[in-house]
Write an enzyme that holds these catalytic residues in place. Structure first.
Site, PDB file in Angstrom:
ATOM      1  N   ARG A  83      20.279 119.088  60.821  1.00 12.62           N
ATOM      2  CA  ARG A  83      18.973 119.708  60.561  1.00 12.62           C
ATOM      3  C   ARG A  83      19.231 121.070  59.939  1.00 12.62           C
ATOM      4  O   ARG A  83      20.123 121.806  60.385  1.00 12.62           O
ATOM      5  CB  ARG A  83      18.200 119.851  61.864  1.00 12.62           C
ATOM      6  CG  ARG A  83      16.828 120.549  61.773  1.00 12.62           C
ATOM      7  CD  ARG A  83      16.214 120.524  63.165  1.00 12.62           C
ATOM      8  NE  ARG A  83      14.876 121.060  63.254  1.00 12.62           N
ATOM      9  CZ  ARG A  83      14.533 122.135  63.971  1.00 12.62           C
ATOM     10  NH1 ARG A  83      15.463 122.834  64.613  1.00 12.62           N
ATOM     11  NH2 ARG A  83      13.286 122.529  64.044  1.00 12.62           N
ATOM     12  N   GLU A 179       7.738 124.688  65.334  1.00 13.17           N
ATOM     13  CA  GLU A 179       7.146 125.039  66.630  1.00 13.17           C
ATOM     14  C   GLU A 179       5.746 125.619  66.446  1.00 13.17           C
ATOM     15  O   GLU A 179       5.457 126.746  66.831  1.00 13.17           O
ATOM     16  CB  GLU A 179       8.042 126.004  67.400  1.00 13.17           C
ATOM     17  CG  GLU A 179       9.374 125.391  67.806  1.00 13.17           C
ATOM     18  CD  GLU A 179      10.168 126.243  68.772  1.00 13.17           C
ATOM     19  OE1 GLU A 179      10.830 125.688  69.657  1.00 13.17           O
ATOM     20  OE2 GLU A 179      10.138 127.498  68.626  1.00 13.17           O
ATOM     21  N   GLU A 287      14.988 120.035  69.271  1.00 11.90           N
ATOM     22  CA  GLU A 287      15.767 121.197  69.684  1.00 11.90           C
ATOM     23  C   GLU A 287      16.073 121.088  71.168  1.00 11.90           C
ATOM     24  O   GLU A 287      15.161 120.865  71.972  1.00 11.90           O
ATOM     25  CB  GLU A 287      15.025 122.513  69.446  1.00 11.90           C
ATOM     26  CG  GLU A 287      14.845 122.903  68.002  1.00 11.90           C
ATOM     27  CD  GLU A 287      14.268 124.301  67.843  1.00 11.90           C
ATOM     28  OE1 GLU A 287      14.411 125.116  68.786  1.00 11.90           O
ATOM     29  OE2 GLU A 287      13.661 124.568  66.795  1.00 11.90           O
TER      30      GLU A 287
END
Length: 618
Positions: A83, A179, A287
């Site tokens: 990523r 996020e 994550e």
């Protein structure tokens, strides 16, 4: 919080104790295979820092000491995806954090594809870090209105996709925003909003549409990513809202899940199961991270420490790191209908390299959460990625390893409240908080001093001794459940908007196992209080510790007695920066008093309250 003493752990001792249960003398860690893990399960890593690390002289070594490219090391140990994040223009901000612009993301994509790895590209739509606490509009777009920002997102996203395609390096997955619990491109796209989240939804849809329009075969999977992976209410509220606004054309819900911040594995499982079915999407923990040590290797304070280790439930060892990662993968494998499709470790390569700070001129907060030691040598925990898929490995049930000593404190001549649970560590270095049976559940000591207490904890039917130490002092804290150690609000009266208040166990939001936490997406107000009767006449002190984002309309610590009220303002500054507020010399004459905190706040205000004290002064 009441401090609990950790038994010291050193690597030399681990060699003799931690791995005594392993199936073979040559094995460094023990990992049980996951029977239902799919062959194409994503085992990924966010390596956005890598170009910066390498430019500063970082070297990487496999577990046997052989120097090689970090991506090759990861592939050797089972990683199949990477990523990479993209900031619009890091030169327009503070710099540091990898300076991760499009050029570096494309460079990393080429390197990954050359090794047969697949790539997830993470658009932040900012010149610097974008997360729940900040979603700063890029400098080049700073003065644009909503309609222009929608066009900016579409055009920029389309440009990047075309650039990657022109280079023959189309990514396999793209996430629109990072996020985005609090929205993106503030203030226009900020959440909570007054427009039913419509502006934010338009911005989100613009990014999704830009990819779809340039990918007619729909070969690129699209993700929307939130933090707080154990908070099902957040995910339902967010996705119900954006879905109502027409945000539907994406494939994956991405979650950040750090167990020391985001709740238990059970809460993660419940959320994964629910949102995958409710929204008909695959789910990926995009994550996560686990500490391999509590040591800090530079001058920058780390968010992960002994308290975070205790909350997270996995010991800060190489074995504990591997066990934690396996636990997350197992939860994903258990999502019904095969919808839990992968996991990415966040920045496993960010070991302490001079100059590679989170911001230019500052240090590295992640050095004890990476998967390389302080010299760049791979930890044996990397083997978890291959071992979970190796069905030829034995499955070994974890067994009892050790129990912590505990500490308590109280006043002379009064019953001491002993801890209800103790941390028990198992042979795979996961830990559980289990109930203690004390020889004397409420001991009383008439003199000040330090006293031993004993109890037992039952593990798999076998009793193990718990050793405790009680420190007896003159002052007695009269507050019930003053430190929320059992992660509940027992003893407290919550009036007003009680739905904005809960008990949390989250590193940084609590000083130990728990704290009272507040947040709401609407304007709110509440009072948390306790009342006392039968108090001796005299002078008293009340105090509390708090942390939070600040900005409340009003926020006070108060005490009411003798028909009078005294209060002191509470002002918070930022997350995990704790302050103590105190009111002293309060005269009690009628035996009664009420203490607590009260506030009125705008939507989005948040913070924690911990470690109340109320005692009679000498």
């Amino acid at each position: 919080m009441k401090k609990k003493t950790l038994k010291s752990l050193v690597l030399s001792a681990l060699a003799a104790t931690t791995f005594a249960f392993l199936p073979s003398a040559g094995a460094a860690i023990q990992v049980n295979p996951i029977p239902n893990l799919s062959q194409d399960f994503i085992k990924g890593a966010d390596v956005s820092m890598l170009p910066e690390l390498e430019s500063l002289g970082a070297k990487f070594y496999d577990v046997d000491g052989t120097e090689m490219d970090e991506l090759q090391i990861m592939k050797n140990h089972g990683i199949n995806w990477i990523r990479v994040r993209i900031w619009n223009n890091p030169k327009d901000s503070y710099g540091g954090g990898g300076n991760t612009d499009e050029a570096r993301a494309l460079e990393m994509t080429k390197r990954a594809h050359a090794l047969g790895l697949k790539v997830l590209v993470d658009f932040h739509y900012s010149d610097f870090w974008a997360d729940p606490g900040k979603q700063v509009t890029p400098k080049a777009w700073a003065n644009h209105d909503k309609d222009q920002l929608v066009k900016d997102v579409y055009d920029y996203t389309a440009k990047v996709v075309k650039d990657f395609q022109a280079a023959g390096e189309e990514p396999e997955m793209i996430q629109i925003g990072n996020e985005v619990k609090s929205g993106m491109l503030w203030p226009i796209g900020k959440l909570p909003s007054n427009d039913g989240d419509k502006a934010f939804s338009e911005l989100l849809n613009a990014g999704l549409k830009a990819v779809r329009d340039n990918d007619p075969d729909r070969s690129i999977k699209l993700m929307v990513h939130l933090p707080d992976g154990g908070d099902n209410a957040l995910y339902r509220s967010f996705f119900d809202s954006v879905e109502k606004n027409g945000v539907k054309d994406f494939d994956i819900i991405g979650l950040s899940y750090y167990p020391f911040w985001h709740g238990s594995l059970e809460s993660l499982q419940q959320n994964l199961d629910d949102i995958s079915a409710r929204y008909d999407k695959d789910v990926i923990v995009v994550e996560t991270a686990f500490g391999y040590t509590n040591e800090n290797f530079d001058d920058m304070k780390n968010p992960y420490d002994e308290k975070a280790e205790r909350i997270g439930g996995f010991r800060s060892t190489v074995q504990g790191q591997a066990t934690g990662l396996r636990a997350v993968m197992e939860r994903l494998a258990n999502v019904p209908n095969g919808r839990g499709t992968g996991m990415f470790y966040w920045e496993p390569d960010w070991y302490p390299v001079e100059g590679a700070g989170w911001k230019t001129g500052e240090g590295n907060e992640w050095d004890n959460l990476c998967m390389f030691d302080k010299n760049g040598k791979a930890l044996e925990s990397w083997d978890v990625y291959t071992d979970v898929s190796d069905q030829s490995l034995p499955t070994i049930a974890p067994t009892f390893k050790e129990v912590d000593d505990v500490e308590a404190a109280g006043g002379a001549g009064a019953p001491i409240a002993l801890p209800e649970k103790v941390r028990v560590t198992f042979s795979d270095d996961h830990a559980e908080n289990l109930p203690i049976t004390w020889n004397d559940a409420a001991p009383v000591f008439d003199e000040t001093g330090t006293y031993p207490v004993k109890g037992t904890v039952l593990v798999d039917g076998e009793a193990h001794i718990v050793n405790g130490t009680v420190t007896v002092v003159k002052k007695t804290n009269l507050v019930k459940n003053p430190d929320f150690e059992n992660v509940n609000l027992d003893g407290w009266t919550i009036t007003g908007d009680a739905s904005a208040v809960n008990a949390v166990s989250k590193a940084g939001d609590a000083l130990g196992q728990g704290a009272l936490h507040y947040w709401s997406d609407k304007a709110f107000g509440f009072t948390a209080s306790q009342s006392f009767d039968g108090l001796e006449d005299g002078l008293y002190t009340v105090s509390v510790q708090t942390q939070g984002g600040g900005g409340e309309e009003s926020y006070e610590l108060f005490i009411e007695t003798n028909g009078e009220r005294k209060a002191t303002p509470i002002t918070d500054t930022k997350w995990n920066e704790w302050h103590t507020f105190t009111i002293s010399d309060v005269e009690v004459k009628d035996g009664k008093a009420t203490i607590g905190v009260t506030m009125k706040a705008a939507p989005g205000c948040w913070g924690s309250v911990d470690n109340f004290e109320f005692y009679k002064q000498d």
